[in-house]
Structure formats: structure tokens, C-alpha cells
Design an enzyme around this catalytic site. Sequence first.
Site, PDB file in Angstrom:
ATOM      1  N   ARG A  37     -27.523  24.900 -19.922  1.00  0.00           N
ATOM      2  CA  ARG A  37     -26.772  23.984 -20.785  1.00  0.00           C
ATOM      3  C   ARG A  37     -27.479  22.673 -21.080  1.00  0.00           C
ATOM      4  O   ARG A  37     -26.916  21.826 -21.777  1.00  0.00           O
ATOM      5  CB  ARG A  37     -25.408  23.681 -20.143  1.00  0.00           C
ATOM      6  CG  ARG A  37     -24.553  24.921 -19.951  1.00  0.00           C
ATOM      7  CD  ARG A  37     -23.245  24.584 -19.257  1.00  0.00           C
ATOM      8  NE  ARG A  37     -22.506  25.775 -18.902  1.00  0.00           N
ATOM      9  CZ  ARG A  37     -22.736  26.531 -17.833  1.00  0.00           C
ATOM     10  NH1 ARG A  37     -23.704  26.192 -16.991  1.00  0.00           N
ATOM     11  NH2 ARG A  37     -22.013  27.599 -17.577  1.00  0.00           N
ATOM     12  N   HIS A 124     -24.761  32.066  -5.973  1.00  0.00           N
ATOM     13  CA  HIS A 124     -24.733  33.056  -7.064  1.00  0.00           C
ATOM     14  C   HIS A 124     -25.743  34.179  -6.841  1.00  0.00           C
ATOM     15  O   HIS A 124     -26.138  34.846  -7.787  1.00  0.00           O
ATOM     16  CB  HIS A 124     -24.981  32.360  -8.405  1.00  0.00           C
ATOM     17  CG  HIS A 124     -23.895  31.385  -8.761  1.00  0.00           C
ATOM     18  ND1 HIS A 124     -24.015  30.419  -9.719  1.00  0.00           N
ATOM     19  CD2 HIS A 124     -22.632  31.247  -8.268  1.00  0.00           C
ATOM     20  CE1 HIS A 124     -22.888  29.712  -9.806  1.00  0.00           C
ATOM     21  NE2 HIS A 124     -22.035  30.188  -8.925  1.00  0.00           N
ATOM     22  N   CYS A 160     -28.212  57.004  -5.687  1.00  0.00           N
ATOM     23  CA  CYS A 160     -26.955  57.629  -6.135  1.00  0.00           C
ATOM     24  C   CYS A 160     -26.824  57.748  -7.658  1.00  0.00           C
ATOM     25  O   CYS A 160     -25.817  58.269  -8.143  1.00  0.00           O
ATOM     26  CB  CYS A 160     -25.761  56.836  -5.587  1.00  0.00           C
ATOM     27  SG  CYS A 160     -25.479  55.275  -6.442  1.00  0.00           S
ATOM     28  N   SER A 199     -24.629  20.870 -14.268  1.00  0.00           N
ATOM     29  CA  SER A 199     -23.663  20.301 -15.203  1.00  0.00           C
ATOM     30  C   SER A 199     -22.252  20.328 -14.607  1.00  0.00           C
ATOM     31  O   SER A 199     -21.322  19.814 -15.209  1.00  0.00           O
ATOM     32  CB  SER A 199     -23.700  21.054 -16.538  1.00  0.00           C
ATOM     33  OG  SER A 199     -23.404  22.416 -16.346  1.00  0.00           O
ATOM     34  N   ASN A 223     -28.339  13.824 -12.218  1.00  0.00           N
ATOM     35  CA  ASN A 223     -28.367  14.724 -13.378  1.00  0.00           C
ATOM     36  C   ASN A 223     -28.665  13.931 -14.646  1.00  0.00           C
ATOM     37  O   ASN A 223     -28.126  12.841 -14.837  1.00  0.00           O
ATOM     38  CB  ASN A 223     -27.013  15.444 -13.526  1.00  0.00           C
ATOM     39  CG  ASN A 223     -27.138  16.737 -14.299  1.00  0.00           C
ATOM     40  OD1 ASN A 223     -27.808  17.665 -13.840  1.00  0.00           O
ATOM     41  ND2 ASN A 223     -26.533  16.815 -15.457  1.00  0.00           N
TER      42      ASN A 223
HETATM   43  P1  NAD Z   1     -26.656  23.970 -16.275  1.00  0.00           P
HETATM   44  O1  NAD Z   1     -27.697  24.575 -17.173  1.00  0.00           O
HETATM   45  O2  NAD Z   1     -25.239  24.094 -16.674  1.00  0.00           O
HETATM   46  O3  NAD Z   1     -26.952  22.404 -16.108  1.00  0.00           O
HETATM   47  C1  NAD Z   1     -28.213  21.915 -15.724  1.00  0.00           C
HETATM   48  C2  NAD Z   1     -28.168  20.384 -15.791  1.00  0.00           C
HETATM   49  O4  NAD Z   1     -29.395  19.893 -15.272  1.00  0.00           O
HETATM   50  C3  NAD Z   1     -28.033  19.853 -17.218  1.00  0.00           C
HETATM   51  O5  NAD Z   1     -26.928  18.957 -17.274  1.00  0.00           O
HETATM   52  C4  NAD Z   1     -29.347  19.122 -17.478  1.00  0.00           C
HETATM   53  O6  NAD Z   1     -29.190  17.948 -18.228  1.00  0.00           O
HETATM   54  C5  NAD Z   1     -29.808  18.798 -16.075  1.00  0.00           C
HETATM   55  N1  NAD Z   1     -31.280  18.740 -15.924  1.00  0.00           N
HETATM   56  C6  NAD Z   1     -32.178  19.663 -16.349  1.00  0.00           C
HETATM   57  N2  NAD Z   1     -33.417  19.330 -15.954  1.00  0.00           N
HETATM   58  C7  NAD Z   1     -33.305  18.123 -15.305  1.00  0.00           C
HETATM   59  C8  NAD Z   1     -34.240  17.254 -14.680  1.00  0.00           C
HETATM   60  N3  NAD Z   1     -35.544  17.542 -14.611  1.00  0.00           N
HETATM   61  N4  NAD Z   1     -33.783  16.092 -14.119  1.00  0.00           N
HETATM   62  C9  NAD Z   1     -32.447  15.780 -14.168  1.00  0.00           C
HETATM   63  N5  NAD Z   1     -31.516  16.588 -14.729  1.00  0.00           N
HETATM   64  C10 NAD Z   1     -31.940  17.747 -15.287  1.00  0.00           C
HETATM   65  O7  NAD Z   1     -26.931  24.540 -14.831  1.00  0.00           O
HETATM   66  P2  NAD Z   1     -25.904  24.870 -13.650  1.00  0.00           P
HETATM   67  O8  NAD Z   1     -24.870  23.800 -13.534  1.00  0.00           O
HETATM   68  O9  NAD Z   1     -26.752  25.199 -12.484  1.00  0.00           O
HETATM   69  O10 NAD Z   1     -25.137  26.178 -14.128  1.00  0.00           O
HETATM   70  C11 NAD Z   1     -25.857  27.250 -14.689  1.00  0.00           C
HETATM   71  C12 NAD Z   1     -25.678  28.588 -14.007  1.00  0.00           C
HETATM   72  O11 NAD Z   1     -26.800  29.350 -14.409  1.00  0.00           O
HETATM   73  C13 NAD Z   1     -25.715  28.576 -12.512  1.00  0.00           C
HETATM   74  O12 NAD Z   1     -24.703  29.384 -12.106  1.00  0.00           O
HETATM   75  C14 NAD Z   1     -27.056  29.216 -12.119  1.00  0.00           C
HETATM   76  O13 NAD Z   1     -26.821  30.281 -11.232  1.00  0.00           O
HETATM   77  C15 NAD Z   1     -27.586  29.849 -13.363  1.00  0.00           C
HETATM   78  N6  NAD Z   1     -29.012  29.550 -13.691  1.00  0.00           N
HETATM   79  C16 NAD Z   1     -29.937  29.528 -12.702  1.00  0.00           C
HETATM   80  C17 NAD Z   1     -31.247  29.246 -12.995  1.00  0.00           C
HETATM   81  C18 NAD Z   1     -32.259  29.242 -11.868  1.00  0.00           C
HETATM   82  O14 NAD Z   1     -32.069  29.943 -10.876  1.00  0.00           O
HETATM   83  N7  NAD Z   1     -33.312  28.442 -11.969  1.00  0.00           N
HETATM   84  C19 NAD Z   1     -31.645  28.964 -14.308  1.00  0.00           C
HETATM   85  C20 NAD Z   1     -30.654  29.001 -15.323  1.00  0.00           C
HETATM   86  C21 NAD Z   1     -29.337  29.284 -14.987  1.00  0.00           C
END
Ligand code: NAD
Length: 254
Positions: A37, A124, A160, A199, A223
Site C-alpha cells: 500500500r 502471516h 496426495c 500501514s 512509518n
Molecule cells: P503495507 O504495504 O500496507 O504498508 C507498508 C507501509 O510501510 C506503508 O505505509 C509505507 O508508507 C511504509 N514504508 C514503506 N517503505 C518504508 C520505509 N523505507 N521507511 C518508512 N516507511 C516505509 O504493509 P503491511 O501493513 O505490512 O500490510 C501488507 C500485508 O502484505 C502484510 O500482511 C504482509 O504479510 C504482506 N506483504 C509482505 C511483504 C514482505 O514479506 N516483504 C511484502 C508485501 C506485502
Amino acid sequence: MSVTSVSEVARWFGEAEAVVVLTGAGISTESGIPDFRGPQGVWTRNPAAQHLFTFENYVADPEVRRQAWAARLASPVWTAEPNAGHRALAEFERTGRLRAVLTQNIDGLHQAAGSSAGLVVELHGTARETACLECGDRLPMAEVLPRIETGEADPACLECGGILKSATISFGQQLDADVIEAAVAATRGADLFVAIGTSLGVYPAAGLCDYAVARGTRLVVVNAEPTPYDGDAAAVLREPIGEVLPRLVAAGAR
Ligand code: NAD
């Protein structure tokens, strides 16, 4: 009232006896793995991609499974290296005052950075294993991806014949009850709860912030963008995670 001074939060890291962190996709963007996001997120750029992450669609539609396997094969996770943010948390563990790394991430980079497996709670699941939806058999992902490369678009379980999926929680799938309990227990014992790179829109993970705040535990949000919990936080830091976490940890070591 929230403060935004890194030095003030660093002081809290130094004072706390039991720090618990909740991490999200934002801690791994500096390793080259896009979040969902954020401004460059997978869903921000292509909202239709959410379709692939819904359990019901995955089970019902072989085409969704084929696209999901192709995406797994092409994922940046397999070549990603931990970054300064992951390493800072592994470093802070040495103080004995980091009680848990509750992560929504499925990339395994906390462990790759040196965080103890016993401290990391993968809310997750993990992309580094597969699970059969019929018999539950688990395999390393590295054993299954070569089957995609050699032309199996939707590989079945070799035990399976059931549908194989990464051992992750998709939308519509329940979290493991033991995993939730471990996360709640860790949050209960925290005197500083830090949400990093998330987020805070996915539940029950985000609800851990409610639990911490209800218990009077100091909440810090790190964040780049606003979250629904900023108003509850004692501090909100908007700096890039890979820059700010090493500063907090260096100042917090004693
Ligand atoms: P999200 O994508 O909803 O939010 C990520 C947040 O991190 C954003 O608000 C963004 O502005 C902020 N951000 C990104 N890079 C940053 C940085 N360098 N410094 C400061 N802020 C930064 O992610 P979420 O809340 O973790 O939810 C997404 C879901 O997707 C989770 O359930 C997760 O399991 C999965 N997911 C995991 C991965 C992974 O394992 N790396 C990647 C994508 C999604």
C-alpha cells in the site's frame, strides 16, 4: 500528544526493559521487496493484483493459481538481502531487552539478518515453504519452484494430489491460533511497543496496537505515511526505516 524527536524515542529504547516490535512490508522495501500500500506498492500500482491474494479465488480458480505461481517464481524475495533496519533489530536483540519481533512479513529477512528464530513470530506465515491445502504436507519453496521452471504451471502435492500454496495467510484464511497467542503474550509483556513499516490496516495484526495501548504500553509508530494509530502513539517517526532504526538501537544500547 505525540512527539516526533528521534532522540526522545532513542531515550525510551534505552529505558525500556521489554521492547516488542511489529513489522510490516515497509521494513523490507529497502531490500527491494515492494510493499502493498505504499506509493510504489504492488496494489497501489495494480489494484487488480489483490485478486491473487484471496484464498477463495486461489482454491476455486486454476488461472489464479497459475498467476500466483508465476508471481512466486519472479518474486524479489529469493535474492533479497536484509537491510540496515533488519540488522538493527538483530543487533538490539543482543541487549536482551528485545522480547519479540512480530512480523506480518513472509520474506524471512529478520532471520536472515540474525534475529533468533525463537524471537520472530511470523503472523502471516512464510513464503519460504509450501503447504498442501489437503494433507498439510510442507516443503521448502526451493523444492517446488523448479517444477514451475520446468513447465508445471500449477504443481500438485506429490503426497496426495492436493492444491499447493505458499505457507502464507491469504485474505480469507485464518491465522494460526498458537501464533496469535504468542503475539498477544509478547505484547502483554512489553513496556515499549514499536510498529515499523506497516500501514496498520490488516487485522488481527494491527489490533496488537489496540491491546498495547489499552494496557498503557507506550506505542511508537515508525512509518513514512500516516496510519490509523498515529493518534494513539506517543511518537510517530516518518524517517526511512533503514536510517532511523540504527539510530534508535545505537542510542538504546546500554
Ligand atoms: P503495507 O504495504 O500496507 O504498508 C507498508 C507501509 O510501510 C506503508 O505505509 C509505507 O508508507 C511504509 N514504508 C514503506 N517503505 C518504508 C520505509 N523505507 N521507511 C518508512 N516507511 C516505509 O504493509 P503491511 O501493513 O505490512 O500490510 C501488507 C500485508 O502484505 C502484510 O500482511 C504482509 O504479510 C504482506 N506483504 C509482505 C511483504 C514482505 O514479506 N516483504 C511484502 C508485501 C506485502
